[in-house]
Design a protein around this motif. Structure first.
Motif, PDB file in Angstrom:
ATOM      1  N   PRO A 216      -6.966 -50.545  22.262  1.00  0.00           N
ATOM      2  CA  PRO A 216      -6.527 -49.505  21.331  1.00  0.00           C
ATOM      3  C   PRO A 216      -7.208 -48.167  21.555  1.00  0.00           C
ATOM      4  O   PRO A 216      -8.415 -48.083  21.751  1.00  0.00           O
ATOM      5  CB  PRO A 216      -6.916 -50.091  19.974  1.00  0.00           C
ATOM      6  N   LEU A 217      -6.419 -47.100  21.504  1.00  0.00           N
ATOM      7  CA  LEU A 217      -6.906 -45.757  21.277  1.00  0.00           C
ATOM      8  C   LEU A 217      -6.516 -45.386  19.846  1.00  0.00           C
ATOM      9  O   LEU A 217      -5.983 -46.227  19.112  1.00  0.00           O
ATOM     10  CB  LEU A 217      -6.316 -44.788  22.292  1.00  0.00           C
ATOM     11  N   ARG A 218      -6.785 -44.170  19.441  1.00  0.00           N
ATOM     12  CA  ARG A 218      -6.506 -43.799  18.057  1.00  0.00           C
ATOM     13  C   ARG A 218      -5.018 -43.910  17.721  1.00  0.00           C
ATOM     14  O   ARG A 218      -4.637 -44.496  16.696  1.00  0.00           O
ATOM     15  CB  ARG A 218      -7.006 -42.376  17.768  1.00  0.00           C
ATOM     16  N   TYR A 219      -4.166 -43.371  18.581  1.00  0.00           N
ATOM     17  CA  TYR A 219      -2.737 -43.322  18.286  1.00  0.00           C
ATOM     18  C   TYR A 219      -1.900 -44.291  19.115  1.00  0.00           C
ATOM     19  O   TYR A 219      -0.726 -44.493  18.800  1.00  0.00           O
ATOM     20  CB  TYR A 219      -2.203 -41.899  18.525  1.00  0.00           C
ATOM     21  N   PHE A 220      -2.486 -44.874  20.160  1.00  0.00           N
ATOM     22  CA  PHE A 220      -1.697 -45.688  21.079  1.00  0.00           C
ATOM     23  C   PHE A 220      -2.451 -46.951  21.471  1.00  0.00           C
ATOM     24  O   PHE A 220      -3.683 -46.959  21.527  1.00  0.00           O
ATOM     25  CB  PHE A 220      -1.377 -44.902  22.364  1.00  0.00           C
ATOM     26  N   ASP A 221      -1.691 -48.000  21.769  1.00  0.00           N
ATOM     27  CA  ASP A 221      -2.203 -49.141  22.510  1.00  0.00           C
ATOM     28  C   ASP A 221      -1.891 -48.885  23.978  1.00  0.00           C
ATOM     29  O   ASP A 221      -0.778 -48.444  24.312  1.00  0.00           O
ATOM     30  CB  ASP A 221      -1.551 -50.438  22.058  1.00  0.00           C
ATOM     31  N   VAL A 222      -2.845 -49.161  24.867  1.00  0.00           N
ATOM     32  CA  VAL A 222      -2.656 -48.834  26.275  1.00  0.00           C
ATOM     33  C   VAL A 222      -2.975 -50.044  27.148  1.00  0.00           C
ATOM     34  O   VAL A 222      -3.810 -50.889  26.804  1.00  0.00           O
ATOM     35  CB  VAL A 222      -3.531 -47.632  26.706  1.00  0.00           C
ATOM     36  N   ARG A 223      -2.293 -50.090  28.296  1.00  0.00           N
ATOM     37  CA  ARG A 223      -2.518 -51.159  29.270  1.00  0.00           C
ATOM     38  C   ARG A 223      -2.305 -50.584  30.665  1.00  0.00           C
ATOM     39  O   ARG A 223      -1.319 -49.875  30.907  1.00  0.00           O
ATOM     40  CB  ARG A 223      -1.536 -52.310  29.017  1.00  0.00           C
ATOM     41  N   LEU A 224      -3.221 -50.885  31.580  1.00  0.00           N
ATOM     42  CA  LEU A 224      -3.061 -50.449  32.963  1.00  0.00           C
ATOM     43  C   LEU A 224      -1.980 -51.297  33.615  1.00  0.00           C
ATOM     44  O   LEU A 224      -2.065 -52.529  33.627  1.00  0.00           O
ATOM     45  CB  LEU A 224      -4.376 -50.581  33.724  1.00  0.00           C
ATOM     46  N   ASP A 225      -0.977 -50.629  34.199  1.00  0.00           N
ATOM     47  CA  ASP A 225       0.157 -51.322  34.788  1.00  0.00           C
ATOM     48  C   ASP A 225      -0.008 -51.515  36.295  1.00  0.00           C
ATOM     49  O   ASP A 225       0.119 -52.611  36.819  1.00  0.00           O
ATOM     50  CB  ASP A 225       1.442 -50.545  34.490  1.00  0.00           C
TER      51      ASP A 225
END
Length: 339
Positions: A216-225
């Protein structure tokens, strides 16, 4: 009858002494009273115990559990997300109405204060939600009705939170429950826990993220693709002779209950190369499969694929991609295997 002069003098002194005592304030002996040093009256409490707090409009309160987190908490449109030097203390509790009449409950009816290892107080966020939801919560409880509730306190990233105070105040008179949270709060899990603190009570400043892990970041969930090298032009500019681009494609997802604008300014993306040198963020973010800048509106629950890139010498490989946002807690992705 004649009285002896000495008898008269003694009687006169006794009368004078009694009169003086009647008009002089009594001096109390014992421990001195020092203002501002006496803690609030209260009682020690244990997780799982139920207490009735309040007299005019009492509520039954049960702290069910406490846990540390570096994720986000939502209360309506309000986001609580810890900075790099912070973590969250999430409190799960139950409120029940023991009265024969209805009773209101909202965030201000019960107050929460965490006391850290340096004896500093940290107040809760002045918002609560029904367990399992993100909507701000206020309810009129029917007699005997109970509800599971959650709130959060932002506390320091380092070390445990030894004390929690739960307070209900009526007509200026507080009633306090005191909890010892040492070894009671659920610790952070890998990779979010600092490995040097075996208790799991310290949040890592840099989080080493395995492949495929959503963070998690503040506004987004992120994943390295995916991570690749290319010598093709990006935004119409080819790499300098003897150099190439390393590109990192991320999936970003909107986990909020509303649409979110996204652009390069939401992120900080940097690279450490195989020589240990840091390549800073160029403040550019591209679409995943087109040579165009990426920005726009991401509807709630939807995803977008974006690319960050850095220019390196042809003979130098990448080592680690770092991604963070305004919070400052960096996620470190190992890219040494990229050819």
């Amino acid at each position: 009858m004649m009285r002896h002069p000495l008898f008269v003098s003694a009687l006169t002194l006794a009368l004078i002494s009694a009169a003086h005592a009647a008009t002089t304030p009594a001096v109390q002996t014992g421990r001195p009273v020092v203002q501002g040093t006496q803690q609030l009256d209260g009682q020690n409490a244990q997780v799982g115990q139920t207490f009735t707090i309040g007299k005019q409009s009492p509520l039954n309160f049960t702290l069910r559990s406490a846990e540390y987190s570096t994720g986000r908490m939502l209360f309506g449109d309000t986001i609580t997300f810890p900075k790099a030097d912070e973590k969250l203390l999430i409190l799960h509790y139950t409120v029940q109405n023991p009265q024969k009449r209805e009773a209101r409950y909202y965030w201000g009816d019960i107050k929460f204060t965490a006391v850290d290892a340096l004896d500093r107080n940290h107040d809760y966020v002045q918002a609560v939600a029904r367990e399992g939801t993100t909507d701000k919560f206020e309810i009129t409880l029917k007699p005997a009705q109970k509800v599971d509730v959650v709130t959060v306190i932002v506390v320091p990233a380092a070390g445990p939170v030894p004390k929690l105070m739960v307070q209900r105040e009526e007509n200026g008179t507080p009633q306090v429950l005191r909890y010892d949270l040492r070894a009671k709060a659920k610790p952070l899990n890998a990779p979010f826990a600092d490995p040097e603190d075996r208790s799991g009570a310290t949040a890592a400043l840099r989080v080493n993220v395995p492949a495929g892990k959503v963070v998690p970041l503040r506004y987004f969930d992120v994943r390295l693709d995916r991570v690749t090298f290319t010598a093709e032009p990006l935004l119409g500019r080819a790499p300098a002779p003897g150099r190439r681009y390393l590109t990192a494609t991320f999936v970003i997802k909107n986990p909020l209950g509303r649409d979110v604008e996204y652009s390069w300014g939401n992120f900080q993306a940097s690279l450490k190369d195989a020589d240990g040198e840091r390549v800073e963020y160029n403040q550019l973010m591209l679409k995943a499969s087109r040579d165009e800048k990426a920005s726009g509106t991401l509807p709630r629950g939807e995803e977008a694929r974006v690319r960050f890139y850095w220019e390196l010498p042809e003979t130098v490989a990448g080592d680690t991609v770092y991604l963070t946002d305004e919070s400052g807690r960096a996620y470190a992705f190992d890219v040494k295997a990229t050819k």
